[in-house]
Write an enzyme that holds these catalytic residues in place. Structure first.
Site, PDB file in Angstrom:
ATOM      1  N   THR A  39      18.119  25.630  -1.513  1.00 43.07           N
ATOM      2  CA  THR A  39      17.470  24.707  -0.363  1.00 43.07           C
ATOM      3  C   THR A  39      18.387  24.678   0.480  1.00 43.07           C
ATOM      4  O   THR A  39      19.782  25.295   0.154  1.00 43.07           O
ATOM      5  CB  THR A  39      17.251  23.445  -0.949  1.00 43.07           C
ATOM      6  OG1 THR A  39      18.317  22.770  -1.319  1.00 43.07           O
ATOM      7  CG2 THR A  39      16.046  23.727  -2.202  1.00 43.07           C
ATOM      8  N   ALA A  85      19.439  20.986 -10.855  1.00 43.78           N
ATOM      9  CA  ALA A  85      18.833  21.170  -9.747  1.00 43.78           C
ATOM     10  C   ALA A  85      17.621  19.876  -9.420  1.00 43.78           C
ATOM     11  O   ALA A  85      17.108  19.405 -10.295  1.00 43.78           O
ATOM     12  CB  ALA A  85      17.934  22.466  -9.738  1.00 43.78           C
ATOM     13  N   THR A 136      20.606   9.950 -12.851  1.00 40.64           N
ATOM     14  CA  THR A 136      21.438   9.129 -11.962  1.00 40.64           C
ATOM     15  C   THR A 136      21.231   7.653 -12.344  1.00 40.64           C
ATOM     16  O   THR A 136      20.506   7.306 -12.914  1.00 40.64           O
ATOM     17  CB  THR A 136      20.981   9.341 -10.678  1.00 40.64           C
ATOM     18  OG1 THR A 136      21.462   8.334  -9.784  1.00 40.64           O
ATOM     19  CG2 THR A 136      19.212   9.080 -10.374  1.00 40.64           C
ATOM     20  N   ASP A 137      22.419   7.004 -12.055  1.00 42.77           N
ATOM     21  CA  ASP A 137      22.298   5.516 -12.542  1.00 42.77           C
ATOM     22  C   ASP A 137      21.231   4.823 -11.383  1.00 42.77           C
ATOM     23  O   ASP A 137      20.824   3.564 -12.023  1.00 42.77           O
ATOM     24  CB  ASP A 137      23.588   4.875 -12.145  1.00 42.77           C
ATOM     25  CG  ASP A 137      24.194   4.912 -10.667  1.00 42.77           C
ATOM     26  OD1 ASP A 137      23.613   5.488  -9.967  1.00 42.77           O
ATOM     27  OD2 ASP A 137      25.321   4.680 -10.596  1.00 42.77           O
ATOM     28  N   GLU A 138      20.683   5.474 -10.596  1.00 42.40           N
ATOM     29  CA  GLU A 138      19.710   4.831  -9.512  1.00 42.40           C
ATOM     30  C   GLU A 138      18.363   4.431 -10.335  1.00 42.40           C
ATOM     31  O   GLU A 138      17.645   3.603  -9.606  1.00 42.40           O
ATOM     32  CB  GLU A 138      19.613   5.686  -8.324  1.00 42.40           C
ATOM     33  CG  GLU A 138      20.772   6.065  -7.331  1.00 42.40           C
ATOM     34  CD  GLU A 138      20.570   6.161  -6.218  1.00 42.40           C
ATOM     35  OE1 GLU A 138      19.524   6.290  -5.669  1.00 42.40           O
ATOM     36  OE2 GLU A 138      21.443   6.799  -5.534  1.00 42.40           O
ATOM     37  N   TYR A 162      13.414   8.982  -4.201  1.00 39.09           N
ATOM     38  CA  TYR A 162      14.433   9.448  -5.011  1.00 39.09           C
ATOM     39  C   TYR A 162      14.680   9.151  -6.624  1.00 39.09           C
ATOM     40  O   TYR A 162      14.323   9.767  -7.299  1.00 39.09           O
ATOM     41  CB  TYR A 162      15.802   9.746  -4.400  1.00 39.09           C
ATOM     42  CG  TYR A 162      16.964  10.278  -5.075  1.00 39.09           C
ATOM     43  CD1 TYR A 162      17.022  11.679  -5.801  1.00 39.09           C
ATOM     44  CD2 TYR A 162      17.943   9.428  -5.636  1.00 39.09           C
ATOM     45  CE1 TYR A 162      17.965  11.944  -6.489  1.00 39.09           C
ATOM     46  CE2 TYR A 162      19.030   9.799  -6.413  1.00 39.09           C
ATOM     47  CZ  TYR A 162      18.980  11.049  -7.053  1.00 39.09           C
ATOM     48  OH  TYR A 162      20.054  11.519  -7.719  1.00 39.09           O
ATOM     49  N   LYS A 166      13.357  10.875 -10.100  1.00 38.38           N
ATOM     50  CA  LYS A 166      14.320  11.122 -11.199  1.00 38.38           C
ATOM     51  C   LYS A 166      13.935  10.212 -12.487  1.00 38.38           C
ATOM     52  O   LYS A 166      14.128  10.558 -13.786  1.00 38.38           O
ATOM     53  CB  LYS A 166      15.864  10.598 -10.870  1.00 38.38           C
ATOM     54  CG  LYS A 166      16.446  11.575  -9.803  1.00 38.38           C
ATOM     55  CD  LYS A 166      16.833  12.936 -10.147  1.00 38.38           C
ATOM     56  CE  LYS A 166      17.765  13.014 -11.087  1.00 38.38           C
ATOM     57  NZ  LYS A 166      18.054  14.349 -11.372  1.00 38.38           N
ATOM     58  N   LYS A 201      26.104  13.135   2.687  1.00 44.81           N
ATOM     59  CA  LYS A 201      26.486  11.879   1.851  1.00 44.81           C
ATOM     60  C   LYS A 201      27.594  11.111   2.578  1.00 44.81           C
ATOM     61  O   LYS A 201      28.562  11.676   3.050  1.00 44.81           O
ATOM     62  CB  LYS A 201      26.896  12.470   0.364  1.00 44.81           C
ATOM     63  CG  LYS A 201      25.673  13.355  -0.121  1.00 44.81           C
ATOM     64  CD  LYS A 201      24.526  12.650  -0.761  1.00 44.81           C
ATOM     65  CE  LYS A 201      23.327  13.305  -1.100  1.00 44.81           C
ATOM     66  NZ  LYS A 201      23.617  14.363  -2.120  1.00 44.81           N
ATOM     67  N   ARG A 293      19.336   1.052   5.501  1.00 46.08           N
ATOM     68  CA  ARG A 293      18.239   2.109   4.692  1.00 46.08           C
ATOM     69  C   ARG A 293      17.526   1.278   4.124  1.00 46.08           C
ATOM     70  O   ARG A 293      17.542   0.068   3.599  1.00 46.08           O
ATOM     71  CB  ARG A 293      19.069   2.664   3.719  1.00 46.08           C
ATOM     72  CG  ARG A 293      18.621   3.631   2.684  1.00 46.08           C
ATOM     73  CD  ARG A 293      19.469   4.142   1.672  1.00 46.08           C
ATOM     74  NE  ARG A 293      20.164   5.172   1.821  1.00 46.08           N
ATOM     75  CZ  ARG A 293      21.050   5.730   1.146  1.00 46.08           C
ATOM     76  NH1 ARG A 293      21.139   5.367  -0.029  1.00 46.08           N
ATOM     77  NH2 ARG A 293      21.557   6.945   1.480  1.00 46.08           N
TER      78      ARG A 293
END
Ligand code: NAD
Ligand code: DAU
Length: 358
Positions: A39, A85, A136-138, A162, A166, A201, A293
């Site tokens: 991508t 990915a 991820t920690d998110e 996102y 995840k 980022k 954001r």
């Protein structure tokens, strides 16, 4: 564990390229297959130094292509999957959530099901196999501005498309263990930084913008906090956990290195200005406070004591050293940045594929 044939997904991206490099160089006896759709975030220049190694193979493939992935797993007798990915940028997920559900949720499901079909049909079944999912920690949501940390017991509470995608993929991975007995592992890591990160980022974007003397868009008041880990330390953790982690477990990975965005940005400015030979404070005027954001998570911070105590992993790169290395890398690899800014890297990806057709 005698792992011989490993698919690493997302190996042309930021973290994946460091994991591929580590595995290809450290385990010459392994067969490392990098499966990546290429991508906008995939850049084969990230792996130019290992592209010709005999134990490395690149396959351009969408992980959502179940038949293709299954065929490849059977052909290569894959016994390990390290799955990186993903669509990984929160701002893009706010603008185009469907791509995130497709790759992060359906793509992970497609890989899991292909591994299931492949492994259940071989004589040893799941014995000696491993499906390792990088998360991820998110997924844990956001912390207050206090001393609390995300542990492996923290409930999932994702806020962005996102992190929701995840979180969903993590649940599917655990479900494949609980339902079918697949030997899975999930890790949840904090913010990575280092060479080869796509300049959308925070850290690479700001280094790139200071280099070009462009404005530095700080979301909201710049008070949000992130826990930063040098990417090679993450890759080392992945190596340790892939080989020695316990099946069906979750491990948190973090840098114990919290920074308020605005404080971090001032340090980035200082280091970049120093390397560019500018007077201290020269680029501070580039800071521009912009609209926040949507749903911006206040603070992330990871408790990685389980990984440290059980498997002896520790971050090895101090933040000052890691940031200095990172800044130097971007300034010394101006062509890498320029190729991304101009879009030329995608032409180079195609040239590589053309040259390596078989
Ligand atoms: P990245 O965006 O730099 O790279 C992602 C890679 O995946 C790219 O090479 C892209 O081409 C590939 N890809 C995307 N969709 C695909 C598809 N459908 N099929 C095959 N390949 C596809 O991402 P990153 O920052 O290196 O993150 C890698 C993983 O680590 C992600 O799963 C992310 O959620 C996780 N993670 C990232 C961080 C971080 O700070 N960057 C922290 C914790 C966890
Ligand atoms: O915590 C792990 C996550 O870290 C990973 O799962 C994600 O894939 C990765 O992208 C990263 O997410 P963040 O949203 O924390 O990273 P990002 O670099 O986008 O932003 C870091 C902080 O800086 C965040 O608080 C938003 C802010 N920011 C970001 C950008 C791009 C700005 O203030 N300005 C910017 O231009």
């Amino acid at each position: 564990m005698a792992k011989r044939s490993i698919i690493i997904t997302g190996g042309a991206g930021f973290i994946g390229s460091h994991v591929v490099r580590l595995f290809v160089n450290k385990y010459p006896e392994y067969n490392i297959i990098n499966v990546d759709k290429l991508t906008y975030a995939g850049n084969l220049a990230n792996l130019a130094d290992v592209a010709d190694k005999p134990n490395y193979r690149f396959v351009k493939m969408d992980i959502c292509d179940f038949e293709g992935v299954l065929r490849l797993m059977q052909e290569e007798r894959v016994d390990g999957v390290i799955h990186l990915a993903a669509e990984s940028h929160v701002d893009r997920s706010i603008a185009e959530p469907f791509t995130f559900a497709q790759t992060n949720v359906m793509g992970t499901l497609s890989l899991l099901q292909a591994a299931k079909v492949c492994w259940e049909s071989c004589a040893e079944g799941y014995s000696g196999k491993r499906f390792y999912h990088i998360s991820t920690d998110e997924v844990y949501g956001a912390l207050e501005f206090d001393n609390t940390l995300f542990t492996e017991q923290t409930s999932y509470n994702p806020h962005s498309p996102y992190s929701a995608s995840k979180a969903s993929s993590d649940h599917f991975v655990r479900a494949y263990h609980d339902t079918y007995g697949m030997p899975t592992i999930v890790t949840n890591c904090s913010n990575n930084y280092g060479p080869n990160q796509f300049p959308e980022k925070l850290i690479p974007l700001f280094i790139s913008n200071i280099r070009q003397q462009k404005s530095l868009p700080v979301y909201g008041k710049g008070e949000n906090v992130r826990d930063w880990l040098y990417v090679e330390d993450h890759a080392r953790a992945i190596d340790t956990i892939f080989h020695n982690g316990r099946v069906a477990q979750t491990y948190n990975i973090g840098g114990s290195n919290e920074w308020r965005n605005i404080d971090l940005i001032k340090v980035i400015i200082k280091v970049v200005d120093r390397h560019l030979g500018n007077a201290e404070g020269h680029s501070l005027g580039l800071i521009e406070y912009v609209t926040d954001r949507l749903g911006h998570d206040a603070r992330y911070a990871i408790d990685s004591s389980k990984l440290r105590n059980e498997l002896g992993w520790e971050p090895s790169v101090q933040f000052e050293e890691g940031l200095d290395r990172t800044v130097r890398w971007y300034l010394e690899n101006g062509a890498w940045l320029e190729d991304i800014i101009s879009g030329n890297y995608q032409r180079r990806n195609n040239e590589y594929l053309e040259e390596n057709k078989r």
